[in-house]
Design a protein around this motif. Structure first.
Motif, PDB file in Angstrom:
ATOM      1  N   LEU A 105       0.863  -1.261  -0.074  1.00 36.14           N
ATOM      2  CA  LEU A 105       0.112   0.042  -0.151  1.00 36.14           C
ATOM      3  C   LEU A 105       0.777   1.262  -0.130  1.00 36.14           C
ATOM      4  CD1 LEU A 105      -2.586  -1.310   2.619  1.00 36.14           C
ATOM      5  CD2 LEU A 105      -3.027  -0.836   0.283  1.00 36.14           C
ATOM      6  N   ALA A 106       0.594   2.091  -0.973  1.00 35.57           N
ATOM      7  CA  ALA A 106       1.569   3.416  -1.197  1.00 35.57           C
ATOM      8  C   ALA A 106       1.685   3.906   0.513  1.00 35.57           C
ATOM      9  CB  ALA A 106       0.820   4.252  -1.861  1.00 35.57           C
ATOM     10  N   ALA A 107       2.621   4.392   0.706  1.00 29.56           N
ATOM     11  CA  ALA A 107       3.116   5.108   1.902  1.00 29.56           C
ATOM     12  C   ALA A 107       3.554   6.452   1.452  1.00 29.56           C
ATOM     13  CB  ALA A 107       4.015   4.413   2.916  1.00 29.56           C
ATOM     14  N   GLY A 108       2.898   7.494   1.587  1.00 23.84           N
ATOM     15  CA  GLY A 108       3.239   8.761   1.455  1.00 23.84           C
ATOM     16  C   GLY A 108       3.560   9.273   0.012  1.00 23.84           C
ATOM     17  N   ILE A 109       3.597   8.254  -0.950  1.00 25.28           N
ATOM     18  CA  ILE A 109       3.847   8.691  -2.237  1.00 25.28           C
ATOM     19  C   ILE A 109       3.278   7.774  -3.180  1.00 25.28           C
ATOM     20  CG2 ILE A 109       6.193   7.800  -2.320  1.00 25.28           C
ATOM     21  CD1 ILE A 109       6.976  10.139  -4.234  1.00 25.28           C
ATOM     22  N   VAL A 110       2.566   8.103  -4.358  1.00 29.32           N
ATOM     23  CA  VAL A 110       2.277   7.372  -5.541  1.00 29.32           C
ATOM     24  C   VAL A 110       3.183   7.330  -6.380  1.00 29.32           C
ATOM     25  CG1 VAL A 110      -0.233   6.887  -4.526  1.00 29.32           C
ATOM     26  CG2 VAL A 110       0.450   8.638  -6.066  1.00 29.32           C
ATOM     27  N   ARG A 111       3.263   6.323  -7.362  1.00 32.25           N
ATOM     28  CA  ARG A 111       4.069   6.607  -8.630  1.00 32.25           C
ATOM     29  C   ARG A 111       3.489   6.116  -9.881  1.00 32.25           C
ATOM     30  NH1 ARG A 111       7.418   4.611  -4.353  1.00 32.25           N
ATOM     31  NH2 ARG A 111       9.199   6.244  -4.091  1.00 32.25           N
ATOM     32  N   TYR A 112       2.085   5.798  -9.925  1.00 31.34           N
ATOM     33  CA  TYR A 112       1.371   5.330 -10.921  1.00 31.34           C
ATOM     34  C   TYR A 112      -0.117   5.513 -10.847  1.00 31.34           C
ATOM     35  CZ  TYR A 112       0.843   0.450  -9.409  1.00 31.34           C
ATOM     36  OH  TYR A 112       0.686  -0.483  -8.942  1.00 31.34           O
ATOM     37  N   ILE A 113      -0.740   5.758 -11.832  1.00 31.80           N
ATOM     38  CA  ILE A 113      -2.333   5.711 -11.346  1.00 31.80           C
ATOM     39  C   ILE A 113      -2.640   4.039 -11.422  1.00 31.80           C
ATOM     40  CG2 ILE A 113      -4.437   5.933 -12.891  1.00 31.80           C
ATOM     41  CD1 ILE A 113      -3.359   8.558 -13.958  1.00 31.80           C
ATOM     42  N   GLY A 114      -3.538   3.982 -10.408  1.00 36.56           N
ATOM     43  CA  GLY A 114      -3.830   2.660 -10.225  1.00 36.56           C
ATOM     44  C   GLY A 114      -2.981   1.943  -8.974  1.00 36.56           C
ATOM     45  N   GLU A 115      -2.353   2.307  -8.267  1.00 35.92           N
ATOM     46  CA  GLU A 115      -1.406   1.908  -7.319  1.00 35.92           C
ATOM     47  C   GLU A 115      -2.274   2.008  -6.102  1.00 35.92           C
ATOM     48  OE1 GLU A 115       2.367   3.938  -6.598  1.00 35.92           O
ATOM     49  OE2 GLU A 115       3.037   2.573  -4.983  1.00 35.92           O
ATOM     50  N   PRO A 116      -2.188   0.708  -5.268  1.00 31.99           N
ATOM     51  CA  PRO A 116      -3.173   0.815  -4.209  1.00 31.99           C
ATOM     52  C   PRO A 116      -2.627   1.884  -3.062  1.00 31.99           C
ATOM     53  CG  PRO A 116      -2.153  -1.277  -4.824  1.00 31.99           C
ATOM     54  CD  PRO A 116      -1.473  -0.478  -5.585  1.00 31.99           C
ATOM     55  N   ILE A 117      -3.751   2.324  -2.462  1.00 28.59           N
ATOM     56  CA  ILE A 117      -3.480   3.211  -1.294  1.00 28.59           C
ATOM     57  C   ILE A 117      -4.140   2.618  -0.043  1.00 28.59           C
ATOM     58  CG2 ILE A 117      -3.748   5.531  -0.456  1.00 28.59           C
ATOM     59  CD1 ILE A 117      -3.649   6.628  -3.394  1.00 28.59           C
ATOM     60  N   ALA A 118      -5.377   2.290  -0.093  1.00 26.18           N
ATOM     61  CA  ALA A 118      -6.161   1.956   1.012  1.00 26.18           C
ATOM     62  C   ALA A 118      -6.789   0.759   0.542  1.00 26.18           C
ATOM     63  CB  ALA A 118      -6.629   2.997   1.740  1.00 26.18           C
ATOM     64  N   LEU A 119      -7.377  -0.095   1.855  1.00 25.33           N
ATOM     65  CA  LEU A 119      -8.390  -1.267   1.397  1.00 25.33           C
ATOM     66  C   LEU A 119      -9.636  -0.975   2.195  1.00 25.33           C
ATOM     67  CD1 LEU A 119      -5.723  -3.992   1.853  1.00 25.33           C
ATOM     68  CD2 LEU A 119      -6.643  -3.099  -0.372  1.00 25.33           C
ATOM     69  N   VAL A 120     -10.663  -1.630   1.769  1.00 25.20           N
ATOM     70  CA  VAL A 120     -12.025  -1.660   2.707  1.00 25.20           C
ATOM     71  C   VAL A 120     -12.339  -2.902   2.514  1.00 25.20           C
ATOM     72  CG1 VAL A 120     -14.197  -0.820   2.611  1.00 25.20           C
ATOM     73  CG2 VAL A 120     -12.467   0.491   1.266  1.00 25.20           C
ATOM     74  N   ALA A 121     -12.933  -3.456   3.567  1.00 21.44           N
ATOM     75  CA  ALA A 121     -13.551  -4.824   3.769  1.00 21.44           C
ATOM     76  C   ALA A 121     -14.940  -4.529   4.113  1.00 21.44           C
ATOM     77  CB  ALA A 121     -13.112  -5.655   4.723  1.00 21.44           C
ATOM     78  N   ALA A 122     -15.868  -5.265   3.627  1.00 23.94           N
ATOM     79  CA  ALA A 122     -17.408  -5.192   3.971  1.00 23.94           C
ATOM     80  C   ALA A 122     -18.138  -6.502   3.673  1.00 23.94           C
ATOM     81  CB  ALA A 122     -18.084  -4.248   2.664  1.00 23.94           C
ATOM     82  N   GLU A 123     -19.363  -6.526   4.153  1.00 21.47           N
ATOM     83  CA  GLU A 123     -20.124  -7.581   3.992  1.00 21.47           C
ATOM     84  C   GLU A 123     -20.313  -8.139   2.632  1.00 21.47           C
ATOM     85  OE1 GLU A 123     -20.600  -9.501   6.695  1.00 21.47           O
ATOM     86  OE2 GLU A 123     -20.156  -8.171   8.335  1.00 21.47           O
ATOM     87  N   ASP A 124     -20.340  -7.321   1.728  1.00 20.29           N
ATOM     88  CA  ASP A 124     -20.597  -7.842   0.310  1.00 20.29           C
ATOM     89  C   ASP A 124     -19.788  -7.042  -0.603  1.00 20.29           C
ATOM     90  OD1 ASP A 124     -22.756  -5.585  -1.215  1.00 20.29           O
ATOM     91  OD2 ASP A 124     -22.861  -5.779   1.387  1.00 20.29           O
ATOM     92  N   ARG A 125     -19.792  -7.341  -1.921  1.00 22.94           N
ATOM     93  CA  ARG A 125     -19.106  -6.646  -2.772  1.00 22.94           C
ATOM     94  C   ARG A 125     -19.280  -5.291  -3.244  1.00 22.94           C
ATOM     95  NH1 ARG A 125     -17.480 -10.222  -7.708  1.00 22.94           N
ATOM     96  NH2 ARG A 125     -16.603 -11.722  -6.031  1.00 22.94           N
ATOM     97  N   ALA A 126     -20.603  -5.097  -3.561  1.00 21.85           N
ATOM     98  CA  ALA A 126     -21.112  -3.988  -3.791  1.00 21.85           C
ATOM     99  C   ALA A 126     -20.972  -2.867  -2.506  1.00 21.85           C
ATOM    100  CB  ALA A 126     -22.631  -4.046  -4.227  1.00 21.85           C
ATOM    101  N   SER A 127     -21.168  -3.195  -1.391  1.00 22.61           N
ATOM    102  CA  SER A 127     -21.066  -2.087  -0.522  1.00 22.61           C
ATOM    103  C   SER A 127     -19.468  -1.992  -0.080  1.00 22.61           C
ATOM    104  CB  SER A 127     -21.361  -2.715   1.019  1.00 22.61           C
ATOM    105  OG  SER A 127     -22.669  -2.976   0.898  1.00 22.61           O
ATOM    106  N   ALA A 128     -18.654  -2.813  -0.382  1.00 16.77           N
ATOM    107  CA  ALA A 128     -17.185  -2.438  -0.603  1.00 16.77           C
ATOM    108  C   ALA A 128     -16.781  -1.627  -1.514  1.00 16.77           C
ATOM    109  CB  ALA A 128     -16.235  -3.911  -0.511  1.00 16.77           C
TER     110      ALA A 128
END
Ligand code: FES
Ligand code: FES
Lengths: 773, 163
Positions: A105-128
Motif C-alpha cells: 500500500l502506498a506510503a506517502g507517495i504514489v508512482r502510477y495511476i492505479g497504485e493501491p493506497i488503502a483497502l476496505v472490507a465489507a459484508e458484500d462486494r457492492a458495499s465494499a
C-alpha cells in the motif's frame, strides 16, 4: 484444421523405451469435464463462511505525494467492516518480486495511476466497492515522466526508488552482450541494413480477472486461495507483508482462467492485499478485480523501442549485429530485470552471427509496472530480428526462406552468447517443413499474380523463425527446481502433488501422461492433487515454458523410487513384472498391511547454466525450442483491414507429450500473436491508460482467426527433458505475430515498423506508397 | 421486489433488489457459478445464458427483467452424469483450455444448434462472435461445434428409430 502432424528429425526417440505409448498420445484432459459442466471452481466461485469482500482505493495521479488519507466517510455504511492503510501493515510493507521497491500500500507517495493506497472490507462486494469511492485522498502532484526515452534524460523527474535502481537515475537495469569484434564484423559486411522498431502495450486479457481469498487458519497461520502461476512467490509475499514465517502461509491455486504471464507477479500483490484485511478482521476476505481494475492496474507487455543494425556478406551470411533497445518498465521493478535479460538473449534470433553487440536498458516511468507476458521480452525482439532479415533479403535479392536457412543455427554452432549447441536443434527442419507445407515458391508466384490483377486488395506471405531458451536460464538458476510428491494409496491408485500449476495450458494432462508412462499405468489410476504449497517443496514459478519439463522430471524421479519399492513387494508376492500394473491393488494392499512406506518424493534441479554480466556471454539455457511460422494475409487497401487467410506453424519442442494439447497451445498463440500484430493497443495519455475494458481493448474473436491453419511438429529430442520433451508454451506467440506483420509488409511492399498494424497505420502506409509512386 | 422464474427447469421465487443483475442472481443467489463474469459489459460472453431460448449476456440484464421467464444455464445442459453431446464434443476435440470461457461457449452453441442443426463454418463463427476465448485460438472450438452437430444428429436418429 488437421490434427497436428508429427515428424521425427535428428531424433533419438526410437531409443527411448516408451512402454505404455502414453507419450505423444492425444489423451483428453481430465479437467475438461468439470469445465464443460460449469463445475470447475475458479476463485470467485468459492465462498467461505463469514467471508468479507474487499475493495481497493487506487491512486488517481501518476506521481504525487499523499498529504492526507481521510476514510471516515467510508465507515458510514454499517456493512463496511474496516479500512486499512500502509501504517497498519504488520510486516514489511513490500511486495517482493526481484527487488524490494514496491509497497503493498502506498506510503506517502504514489508512482502510477492505479497504485493501491488503502483497502476496505465489507459484508458484500457492492458495499465494499461503493465505500471505496467515498475515500478522500489529498494529493500533491509532483513532476512525472511517462516515456522511457525521456525518463533516461538527465533532467527527468526521478521515478524509481533508489533501492531498485542499478545503473543511474530511472535506469532500473542495463545489460549487454559483447561477442567478437563489432567493428571487424561490420567491416567484413558487404551490406548493412538498419531499422527502428516501436511497440506499445499488450494486455493479457485472460478471461478470468485477478483474484484471491485469504483465510485465517489455526495458530496464526494464513491460507490463500487464488488464480495464479507462482504459488511460492505468493507465499513469500504474504509471509513478508504479514511478518509470518513461510511455514505459516499456505497457498492453494484455484482453477486458473488463463494467465499468459499476467499471473506471475501480480497475484503476490492481490494476495497480500486480501491477506492484510483477513489478518485485521480475522475473517476470510475475497478480493476480485473487475475488468477495468485489471486492465488499468496490472502488468502488461513492455512498450519498447529497438534500434537494429545488421551486416551480411553478399551470400546472405550475417557478419555482425548491433542492437540497442529500451523497454518501459513502469514505476516498479517487478519482473522487468528478468524480462530485459530474456530480451537480450533473444536479440540475435536463431542465427549464427560471429560479431554481436547488444545493449538493453529498462527505464522507470510513472506508469503501471509491466511484467511477464508470453515470450517475456522476446516478441518485440522477434519482430526486430525478422524485419532485419527481410531487409537483407530485399537488399541482397536472396529469397526470404533461403536467407534464413543460410543463417540458421545448427548442432555444433555457437549462439550469440558463445554457447555451443550440442543437441536438439530442429530449426532447419522447421524452416524446410514450413516452406514445403505452403509450397513457398509457387505460393509466392500465385500471390504475385493475384496482386497484379487486383487494385483494392493485396496479398502477402510472411515468414518468421524464432528460438526460445527453455527454463529460467543463467540469470536465475536458483529458481530452476521442482519437487513432486507421489503416494501409492491402499487401493492401488496414485496421488501426485506438484508445485507448478495448470492454467489452461494442459499441464495436468501432460504430467499425468508422464506419470502414467513412468509407472506403466493407465492415466485413470493417477490423480494430480490441486497445487498446495504445503504439499511440496518450493518448485519455482510456472513460467518460461518450464512446467512440463521440470515437474515432469521430478515425477519421473519419484516414479523410479516408487517402482523400486513396488517391484520388491511384487517379488515377495511372486507377481511377475508384466503383471504389476494390473495387480497393483494387491501390491498396494501389502504395502498397507506390512507398513511399507507408500510415499516418495522426486526432485529435479535445472541443468547447469551460467552467464557473465560483463561480456554477456555464457551457456545461458540448457536447451532451446525453435519454430517457423508462415502466414498469408490479404490487405484491403481502402479500409486498411488485414485478413489472415492461412497459417502454417512448425515447431521443434522436442518430444511432444500430447499432440492435441500442443496443437491447442500453438493455435492459441497464433490468435494472441495475430491480436498483438494487428489490433491490440492501449493508448496512453500522460500516465493514464485510455482503454478500460474489452470493448475498447479488442482481442481477436472467432471471426478474426484463420480457420485454415496447419500445425505440425518436428521432434528434435532433448536428452535432458522428460522423455525428450523441451518447452512449448511461449514460442507460438513469438513466431506468430511476426509472420502476420511481415506478411502485411510483404503485401504492401512498404515497411511498417510500429505495432500494432492497425487499419489506420496500414492505410497510412498505403497512402504514403501511392504518394511516392 | 419478488420475482418468479424457471431456472434449469425448476421454479424459483426470490426477493431481489431492483438493481441486481441476472448474473449475480444466478451466481450469488442461486449458487449457479458455472456462469462466469469476464467483463461485466457485454463484451466477452462468459456470462451467456438462455432466456426463453435466446442466448443473452446475463451481465447486461437485470434480474427484475426476467420475471416470469425461463432461464437455462450451463448447469442445466447435461442430464445427470452424462455429458450433453456439445459438452462431450468440446472435451473430445480439445476445445477447452483454461475453461473460463467454456460455459458461455457451450450455452451459445446450444442455442445455435437448436435453431441450426448443421451449421457451416461461417454460421458458427457468426453465432459465436460474441464469445471471447483467449486460450484456444478458436480452431478447436469450431471443430467441436461441427462434432457436436454430428453427435446430436446421430442421437436424434437413434431416438427416432426407438420410437
Ligand atoms: S461478463 Fe457478460 S459479457 Fe462479459
Ligand atoms: S479456454 Fe481460456 S478463455 Fe477460452
Amino acid at each position: 484444421m488437421n490434427e497436428a502432424e508429427t515428424k521425427h528429425s535428428n531424433t533419438k526417440s526410437q531409443d527411448l523405451s516408451l512402454n505404455s505409448g502414453m507419450i505423444g498420445a492425444a489423451v483428453p484432459r481430465p479437467d475438461a469435464i468439470d469445465k464443460v459442466r460449469g463445475e470447475a471452481r475458479f476463485v470467485d466461485d468459492l465462498v467461505f463462511s463469514g467471508m468479507l469482500h474487499a475493495a481497493v482505493i487506487w491512486s488517481e495521479f501518476p506521481h504525487a505525494k499523499i498529504r492526507n488519507i481521510d476514510l471516515t466517510a467510508i465507515m458510514d455504511d454499517p456493512r463496511v467492516v474496516c479500512t486499512l492503510t500502509s501504517e497498519e501493515v504488520p510486516g514489511d510493507n513490500i511486495v517482493h518480486v526481484i527487488y524490494d521497491d514496491q509497497p503493498a500500500l502506498a506510503a506517502g507517495i504514489v508512482r502510477y495511476i492505479g497504485e493501491p493506497i488503502a483497502l476496505v472490507a465489507a459484508e458484500d462486494r457492492a458495499s465494499a466497492r461503493a465505500a471505496a469511492t467515498r475515500a478522500l485522498i489529498d494529493y500533491e502532484e509532483i513532476p512525472a515522466v511517462f516515456d522511457p526515452e525521456e525518463a533516461l534524460r538527465p533532467d527527468a523527474p526521478l521515478v524509481a526508488v533508489p533501492a531498485a535502481v542499478e545503473k543511474g537515475p530511472n535506469l532500473f537495469n542495463s545489460m549487454r552482450i559483447r561477442k567478437g569484434d563489432i567493428e571487424q564484423g561490420f567491416a567484413a559486411a558487404d551490406v548493412v541494413v538498419e531499422g527502428e522498431y516501436r511497440f506499445g502495450y499488450q494486455e493479457h486479457a485472460y478471461l478470468e480477472t485477478q483474484g484471491a481469498i485469504a483465510v485465517p487458519e489455526e495458530h496464526g497461520a494464513m491460507a490463500i486461495y487464488g488464480t495464479m502461476q507462482c504459488p511460492f512467490y505468493v507465499r513469500s509475499a504474504v509471509a513478508q507483508v504479514l511478518g509470518l514465517p513461510l511455514s505459516k502461509v499456505r497457498v492453494v491455486q484455484t482453477a486458473t482462467g488463463g494467465a499468459f504471464g499476467g499471473k506471475e507477479d501480480v497475484p503476490s500483490l492481490v494476495s497480500a492485499l486480501a491477506a492484510l484485511l483477513a489478518w485485521k478482521t480475522r475473517r476470510p476476505v475475497k478480493l476480485v478485480y473487475d475488468r477495468e481494475e485489471d486492465i488499468l492496474t496490472t502488468s502488461k507487455r513492455h512498450p519498447a523501442v529497438i534500434r537494429y543494425r545488421s551486416g551480411a556478406k553478399r551470400d546472405g551470411r550475417l557478419t555482425a549485429i548491433e542492437v540497442d533497445f529500451i523497454y518501459n518498465a513502469g514505476a516498479y521493478q517487478t519482473l522487468s530485470s528478468a524480462v530485459l535479460w530474456r530480451a537480450l538473449m533473444s536479440a540475435a534470433g536463431p542465427y549464427r552471427i560471429p560479431h554481436v553487440k547488444v545493449d538493453g536498458r529498462m527505464a522507470a516511468t510513472n506508469t503501471v509496472p509491466n511484467g511477464a507476458f508470453r515470450g517475456f521480452g522476446s516478441p518485440q525482439m522477434n519482430f526486430a530480428h525478422e524485419s532485419q532479415m527481410d531487409l537483407l533479403s530485399d537488399r541482397l535479392q536472396i529469397d526470404r526462406l533461403e536467407i534464413r536457412l543460410r543463417n540458421a543455427l545448427q548442432i555444433g554452432d555457437e549462439t550469440a552468447t558463445c554457447q555451443r549447441l550440442e543437441e536438439s536443434v530442429g530449426l532447419t527442419e522447421t524452416l524446410e517443413q514450413a516452406g514445403q507445407t505452403v509450397d513457398w515458391e509457387n505460393r509466392l508466384r500465385k500471390i504475385e499474380a493475384f496482386n497484379a490483377d487486383s487494385h483494392s486488395r493485396r496479398r502477402g506471405l510472411g515468414i518468421s523463425t524464432v528460438t526460445y531458451g527453455v527454463g529460467l536460464g543463467g540469470k536465475a538458476p536458483f529458481l530452476d527446481k521442482a519437487g513432486a510428491y507421489m503416494k501409492l494409496e491402499a487401493d492401488g491408485s496414485i496421488t501426485i502433488a506438484v508445485g507448478t500449476v495448470e492454467m489452461g495450458q494442459g499441464l495436468t494432462t501432460a504430467l499425468t501422461q508422464i506419470a502414467a508412462e513412468a509407472l506403466s499405468l493407465s492415466p485413470e489410476r493417477i490423480h494430480l492433487a490441486p497445487v498446495d504449497s504445503s504439499r511440496v517443496p518450493d518448485s519455482g514459478p510456472t513460467v518460461a515454458s518450464r512446467g512440463t519439463l521440470m515437474s515432469g522430471l521430478a515425477i519421473i524421479a519419484a516414479a523410479e523410487k516408487l517402482q523400486e519399492r513396488v517391484s520388491s513387494a511384487a517379488r515377495d508376492l511372486d507377481i511377475p513384472k508384466e503383471e504389476i500394473p494390473s495387480r497393483l491393488p494387491e501390491i498396494a494392499r501389502v504395502f498397507f498391511m506390512r507398513n511399507i512406506d507408500p510415499a516418495v518424493e522426486g526432485w529435479a534441479s535445472g541443468e547447469p547454466v551460467d552467464w557473465d554480466p560483463e561480456s554477456g556471454l555464457g551457456n545461458v539455457y540448457f536447451v532451446y525450442s525453435y519454430a517457423t511460422h508462415i502466414a498469408q494475409v490479404e490487405v484491403d487497401l481502402v479500409t486498411g483491414e488485414v485478413n489472415v487467410e492461412e497459417f502454417v506453424a512448425v515447431h521443434d519442442s522436442g518430444k511432444i507429450v500430447n499432440r492435441r494439447l500442443a496443437a491447442g497451445q500453438v493455435e492459441g498463440g497464433i490468435a494472441q500473436g495475430l491480436g498483438y500484430a494487428l489490433m491490440e493497443e492501449i493508448p496512453r495519455q500522460g500516465g493514464r491508460l485510455l482503454t478500460t475494458g474489452l470493448t475498447t481493448y479488442r482481442i481477436p474473436t472467432i471471426c478474426d482467426i484463420p480457420l485454415r491453419s496447419e500445425v505440425s511438429f518436428v521432434e528434435a529430442i532433448c536428452s535432458k527433458g522428460p522423455f525428450g520433451a523441451k518447452g512449448l508454451g511461449e514460442v507460438p506467440l513469438m513466431a506468430a505475430h511476426v509472420a502476420v506483420s511481415r506478411a502485411v509488409v510483404h503485401a504492401l511492399g512498404r515497411p511498417i515498423t510500429t505495432y500494432p498494424f492497425s487499419p489506420e497505420r496500414v492505410k497510412k502506409a498505403v497512402t504514403m506508397q501511392k504518394n511516392s509512386e | 421486489m419478488q420475482i418468479r422464474i424457471i431456472v434449469n427447469g425448476r421454479p424459483v421465487e426470490r426477493e431481489i433488489e431492483a438493481d441486481m443483475r441476472l448474473l449475480d442472481l444466478l451466481r450469488d443467489g442461486l449458487h449457479l457459478t458455472g456462469t462466469k463474469e469476464g467483463c461485466g459489459e457485454g463484451e466477452c460472453g462468459a456470462c451467456t445464458v438462455l432466456l426463453d431460448g435466446q442466448a443473452v449476456n446475463s451481465c447486461l440484464i437485470l434480474a427484475a427483467q426476467v420475471d416470469g421467464k425461463e432461464i437455462l444455464t450451463v448447469e442445466g445442459i447435461s442430464k445427470g452424469n452424462t455429458l450433453h453431446p456439445i459438452q462431450q464434443a468440446f472435451v473430445e476435440e480439445g476445445a477447452v483450455q483454461c475453461g473460463f470461457c467454456t460455459p458461455g461457449f457451450i450455452v451459445s452453441t446450444y442455442a445455435l444448434l437448436k435453431s441450426n442443426p448443421a451449421p457451416s463454418d461461417q454460421e458458427i463463427t457468426s453465432a459465436l462472435t460474441g464469445n471471447l476465448c483467449r486460450c484456444t485460438g478458436y480452431v478447436k472450438i469450431v471443430d467441436a461445434v461441427h462434432h457436436a452437430a454430428k453427435l446430436m444428429h446421430q442421437k436424434e436418429g437413434r431416438s427416432r428409430r426407438a420410437l
